[in-house]
Design a protein around this motif. Structure first.
Motif, PDB file in Angstrom:
ATOM      1  N   SER A 568       0.838  -1.149   0.005  1.00  0.00           N
ATOM      2  CA  SER A 568      -0.015   0.021  -0.001  1.00  0.00           C
ATOM      3  C   SER A 568       0.856   1.241  -0.042  1.00  0.00           C
ATOM      4  O   SER A 568       2.120   1.019   0.328  1.00  0.00           O
ATOM      5  N   TYR A 569       0.350   2.297  -0.277  1.00  0.00           N
ATOM      6  CA  TYR A 569       0.918   3.805  -0.496  1.00  0.00           C
ATOM      7  C   TYR A 569      -0.118   4.741  -0.452  1.00  0.00           C
ATOM      8  O   TYR A 569      -0.984   4.837  -1.024  1.00  0.00           O
ATOM      9  N   ILE A 570       0.164   5.634   0.454  1.00  0.00           N
ATOM     10  CA  ILE A 570      -0.432   6.922   0.397  1.00  0.00           C
ATOM     11  C   ILE A 570      -0.171   8.033  -0.384  1.00  0.00           C
ATOM     12  O   ILE A 570       0.907   8.520  -0.323  1.00  0.00           O
ATOM     13  N   TYR A 571      -1.369   8.431  -1.159  1.00  0.00           N
ATOM     14  CA  TYR A 571      -0.955   9.317  -2.452  1.00  0.00           C
ATOM     15  C   TYR A 571      -1.713  10.470  -2.329  1.00  0.00           C
ATOM     16  O   TYR A 571      -3.012  10.219  -2.115  1.00  0.00           O
ATOM     17  N   THR A 572      -1.135  11.766  -2.409  1.00  0.00           N
ATOM     18  CA  THR A 572      -2.075  12.743  -2.217  1.00  0.00           C
ATOM     19  C   THR A 572      -1.962  13.340  -3.677  1.00  0.00           C
ATOM     20  O   THR A 572      -1.032  13.599  -4.363  1.00  0.00           O
ATOM     21  N   LEU A 573      -3.363  13.339  -4.329  1.00  0.00           N
ATOM     22  CA  LEU A 573      -3.384  13.847  -5.914  1.00  0.00           C
ATOM     23  C   LEU A 573      -3.063  15.129  -5.820  1.00  0.00           C
ATOM     24  O   LEU A 573      -3.782  16.180  -5.291  1.00  0.00           O
ATOM     25  N   PRO A 574      -2.187  15.625  -7.005  1.00  0.00           N
ATOM     26  CA  PRO A 574      -1.951  17.012  -7.267  1.00  0.00           C
ATOM     27  C   PRO A 574      -3.144  17.661  -7.834  1.00  0.00           C
ATOM     28  O   PRO A 574      -4.028  17.181  -8.317  1.00  0.00           O
ATOM     29  N   ARG A 575      -3.223  19.032  -6.992  1.00  0.00           N
ATOM     30  CA  ARG A 575      -4.426  19.550  -7.674  1.00  0.00           C
ATOM     31  C   ARG A 575      -4.204  20.217  -9.234  1.00  0.00           C
ATOM     32  O   ARG A 575      -5.299  20.475  -9.554  1.00  0.00           O
ATOM     33  N   THR A 576      -3.084  20.097  -9.789  1.00  0.00           N
ATOM     34  CA  THR A 576      -3.136  20.614 -10.977  1.00  0.00           C
ATOM     35  C   THR A 576      -3.397  19.516 -12.257  1.00  0.00           C
ATOM     36  O   THR A 576      -3.502  19.882 -13.362  1.00  0.00           O
ATOM     37  N   LEU A 577      -3.911  18.372 -11.705  1.00  0.00           N
ATOM     38  CA  LEU A 577      -4.243  17.363 -12.604  1.00  0.00           C
ATOM     39  C   LEU A 577      -5.606  17.839 -13.349  1.00  0.00           C
ATOM     40  O   LEU A 577      -6.526  18.102 -12.588  1.00  0.00           O
ATOM     41  N   PRO A 578      -5.705  17.799 -14.575  1.00  0.00           N
ATOM     42  CA  PRO A 578      -6.986  17.901 -15.185  1.00  0.00           C
ATOM     43  C   PRO A 578      -8.107  16.988 -15.229  1.00  0.00           C
ATOM     44  O   PRO A 578      -7.749  15.843 -15.141  1.00  0.00           O
ATOM     45  N   PRO A 579      -9.302  17.120 -14.993  1.00  0.00           N
ATOM     46  CA  PRO A 579     -10.304  16.242 -14.863  1.00  0.00           C
ATOM     47  C   PRO A 579     -10.612  15.437 -16.033  1.00  0.00           C
ATOM     48  O   PRO A 579     -10.288  15.832 -17.203  1.00  0.00           O
ATOM     49  N   ALA A 580     -10.605  14.082 -15.985  1.00  0.00           N
ATOM     50  CA  ALA A 580     -10.757  12.971 -16.861  1.00  0.00           C
ATOM     51  C   ALA A 580     -10.964  11.700 -16.119  1.00  0.00           C
ATOM     52  O   ALA A 580     -11.153  11.447 -15.075  1.00  0.00           O
ATOM     53  N   ASN A 581     -11.709  10.801 -17.013  1.00  0.00           N
ATOM     54  CA  ASN A 581     -12.120   9.497 -16.631  1.00  0.00           C
ATOM     55  C   ASN A 581     -11.241   8.150 -16.832  1.00  0.00           C
ATOM     56  O   ASN A 581     -11.707   7.238 -16.774  1.00  0.00           O
ATOM     57  N   ASP A 582     -10.004   8.484 -17.608  1.00  0.00           N
ATOM     58  CA  ASP A 582      -8.990   7.367 -18.132  1.00  0.00           C
ATOM     59  C   ASP A 582      -7.909   7.713 -17.449  1.00  0.00           C
ATOM     60  O   ASP A 582      -6.872   7.226 -18.177  1.00  0.00           O
TER      61      ASP A 582
END
Length: 784
Positions: A568-582
């Protein structure tokens, strides 16, 4: 009546606007051209229309303000003469801009023009360039660019460790170029720079420095062999020779066609000015040259002349002995068999266990397609410690065309050991159980030791095993053991160095490794900026993994280059990621040789955190596709069908409502209703209904608090249990979800429209009065 009044006011407003046009600015000078410092620049303009006030005049450079030329210039002046100061730098992108002080958006700009400044000097060194390499004894050009009335410059060489710079030219003409011979007494360094200074220094005080570059001793190669027109054959050994000039300790050698590398000859070897190259037998006919290149200085290399490599057809293959561990005996005659193609004569040599020639067998032996030579093992042969030998059969003209037998033993006694199993096609896996079989005779083999020789490293399997095959062996090798070829060695426990035998060569492999990503599962919606837990499972030894974020099958960013394989790994998603479903997550082993042990999750979504209002009730909340309602905390939170974006805000998944609220009205009896943890039974006389609620009563605006209504939650007894006293802050009164609107008749509509029309007419009249007063003040100012 109201309509006529409105049209009259609108017509008056249009007549006023037509009679008083807005302020318009036009700039006629300066025109495109070149102007000079300390000379006057003529600026001429025209300002027409109402609203024009005093003007500001500015100088722009490449569209950006450089300085103020004049401020609050009366618009009626129509022109202004500006003496260009010497502080203005030479440039061809200047413009003049005039601005109406009453309305800063009202502007006019001239075409672009150039200003020449002979009173200011500028310098810029353009060569040597960054990281350029110059060598002792070579000529190089120093280049610079200058502006202004500069006639002479000085040129000096600076270096970080030098206390005093070296003068290259004390008074050189300002031609922008100087040809310099590098002295041979300079210290090698990569921090040199050239400084060009304007002369006289007391007048200009201007200089420029180059980027850092390298000066070093000359380094070069001269190729000696192969000579032009040489033909070398595949599967042969040839010597490549070269001469080195300068300090070059290590080199690369490559076989090339033009600038294209066809094959590596040697990589990062010690520079001894020669290399014995065994041309691989799989090479095709080709024409090319060899390049010798410094490992440290990639720009120092040399090519040999072009020559040819041709495929050699000669072939020798031994047929006997080919089984490892066979035992030959002194004074016995043993057959040596081989096949050959395009070979007339061969030499046969007996080799020691380390490959040294011990003796030649039979002199020069004629070779045909199928050959056999009977050899009687001589009695005076020195057997050595390990008694292990092999045969080498090679071409009379080229020893590199040869074949070598499997190792065999020569014994002088009747005590023998022969390993029967494992055989060549066997595969062992670390940690698995396999059988070792052997045959041993003689009084000196009461017990045996069993070892595994894997990749030329010996691992002990068992010691002092009774001499009675077979032996079941389970060998748990350490995890750092690499897969490879192996032999099982069975030796006498009394004489392990001299009385022993080895099996056929077989393979030892690791247990197959496997990796699978379990979270994200695919289909989740995660929000940028949220913290998520990545999960995966592995089989086999995989100590560390890398994690990466992918999108649409392409790499996006690295989550972790290498992390311990904890699953397991705790990951904070960057706020700069563009929205997408892929989006997907890749987990891959970083262990050498396990590059194919990886897995990528199914696609999931990343979205921007929605603005869900915590105070919304369940029905309001579930109308938004990025929000869900937690019935435990009675809050509307960002999330999706798998729960809120932050799991701890609503830890029980059954208490999460997404896209729809709990539908308690489906229950028709009190027992069904009380069995649903989100519902309660409201009984009002003969009428009863199942409603969404908790132990305090209905939620979402339901009313079952006042007699004769009775509220049942998690029970259906005739006498309802007393309601517990709330220990938390009382729930706010739910917002009404419906609004009753009163009807408005036709007369009401007409009244509202007429009121709006009267308000508009009043605003127009006020504007007209203000404009008339302003015009009167302007006329009085002009007369003054």
């Amino acid at each position: 009546m109201g309509r006529k009044l409105f049209l009259l006011l609108l017509f008056s407003f249009l007549v006023f606007v037509r009679a008083n046009p807005p302020c318009t600015l036009e700039l006629f000078k300066p025109e495109a051209g070149t102007y000079e410092c300390k000379k006057s620049l003529h600026i001429r303009w025209a300002a027409t229309g109402a609203g024009c006030e005093d003007l500001d005049i500015e100088l722009l450079g490449m569209g950006t303000k450089v300085m103020d030329i004049a401020q609050s210039v009366p618009k009626v002046s129509t022109e202004y003469f500006w003496d260009i100061p010497v502080s203005v730098h030479e440039n061809d992108g200047y413009q003049v801009q005039i601005t109406n002080r009453g309305n800063r958006s009202n502007q006019a700009t001239s075409p672009r023009f150039a200003i020449n400044n002979p009173y200011v000097v500028t310098l810029q060194v353009t060569r040597p360039m960054k990281d350029e390499v110059w060598e002792w004894g070579s000529w190089h050009s120093i280049y610079w660019f200058s502006t202004g009335a500069l006639h002479n410059v000085s040129i000096k060489l600076h270096e970080e460790s030098m206390h005093t710079p070296i003068t290259i030219a004390s008074n050189a003409p300002n031609t922008g170029h100087f040809y310099w011979l590098i002295p041979n007494n300079l210290t090698e360094s990569s921090t040199f720079k050239i400084r060009v200074t304007a002369l006289p220094v007391s007048k200009w005080r201007v200089f420029s420095e180059s980027d850092l570059f390298t000066i070093r001793s000359p380094r070069s190669f001269t190729m000696d062999t192969p000579a032009p027109g040489t033909v070398w054959l595949t599967d042969t050994v040839h010597e490549v020779n070269w001469t080195t000039n300068g300090d070059i300790s290590r080199v690369h050698l490559d076989w090339m066609e033009g600038e294209t590398i066809l094959a590596g000859v040697a990589h990062d070897i010690e520079n001894t000015n020669k290399f014995m190259w065994h041309i691989p037998p799989h090479f095709n006919d080709s024409r090319g040259h060899i390049r010798v290149q410094s490992t440290t200085y990639s720009d120092v290399y040399k090519y040999s002349p072009y020559f040819d490599i041709q495929a050699r057809d000669a072939k020798i293959e031994i047929q006997c002995p080919i089984i490892p561990g066979r035992i030959w005996r002194i004074n016995e005659t043993m057959p040596i068999r081989w096949t050959s193609e395009h070979v007339e004569h061969v030499h046969i040599a007996l080799l020691s266990s380390i490959g040294e020639k011990i003796l030649h067998i039979g002199g020069l032996v004629r070779s045909t397609a199928h050959n056999e030579y009977p050899w009687r093992v001589p009695a005076g042969l020195t057997l050595g410690v390990d008694k292990t030998f092999s045969l080498k059969i090679y071409d009379e003209y080229n020893e590199n065309v040869f074949t070598r037998s499997a190792p065999f033993r020569i014994e002088s006694t009747n005590d023998t050991i022969q390993v029967i199993e494992p055989v060549t096609q066997d595969i062992w896996r670390i940690g698995s159980t396999h059988t070792v079989r052997w045959a041993a005779r003689g009084r000196w083999v009461p017990r045996v030791n069993i070892d595994l020789r894997l990749n030329e490293t010996l691992w002990t399997i068992a010691m002092e095993v009774p001499n009675q095959a077979p032996f079941e062996v389970q060998w748990q090798g350490p995890y750092w053991v690499n897969a490879g070829t192996a032999h099982v060695r069975v030796s006498s426990s009394l004489f392990p160095a001299t009385l022993r035998a080895e099996s056929h060569r077989f393979l030892v492999l690791e247990q197959p490794s496997y990796l699978a990503v379990t979270r994200p599962e695919g289909g989740e919606k995660w929000y940028s900026g949220s913290t998520q837990e990545l999960k995966w499972t592995t089989v086999g030894f995989t100590p560390k993994v890398l994690l990466a974020l992918w999108r649409a099958g392409s790499f996006v960013s690295m989550i972790s280059f290498e992390t311990n394989n904890t699953g397991s790994y705790i990951y904070t998603l960057p706020r700069t990621l563009p929205p997408a479903n892929d989006y997907s997550v890749l987990v891959q082993s970083t262990r050498a040789g396990q590059e194919s042990v990886l897995d990528r999750s199914d696609n999931f979504s990343i979205a921007v955190v929605p603005s869900c209002q915590a105070s919304w009730n369940c029905h309001e909340c579930t109308l938004h596709e990025d929000c869900g309602y937690c019935t435990a905390t009675q809050q509307c939170l960002p999330g999706g069908k798998f729960g809120p974006s932050v799991h701890t805000l609503c830890p029980v998944r059954e208490e999460w409502a997404f896209l729809r609220c709990p539908n308690c009205t489906e229950h028709t009896t009190c027992s069904e209703c009380s069995g649903d943890p989100e519902c309660g039974w409201c009984q009002r006389g003969p009428f009863s209904v199942c409603m969404h609620g908790d132990e305090l009563g209905p939620l979402d605006g339901g009313d079952c608090h006042n007699p004769p209504a009775t509220w049942y939650f998690k029970h259906c007894s005739l006498t309802p249990a007393p309601r517990p006293t709330p220990t938390h802050t009382p729930r706010p009164t739910p917002k009404p979800t419906h609004v009753q609107a009163r009807g408005i008749g036709a007369g009401g509509v007409f009244s509202i429209l007429f009121a709006i029309l009267l308000i508009a007419a009043a605003v127009v009249i006020v504007l007209l009065v203000l404009h008339i007063r302003r015009g009167a003040q302007h006329t009085r100012f002009s007369s003054i």
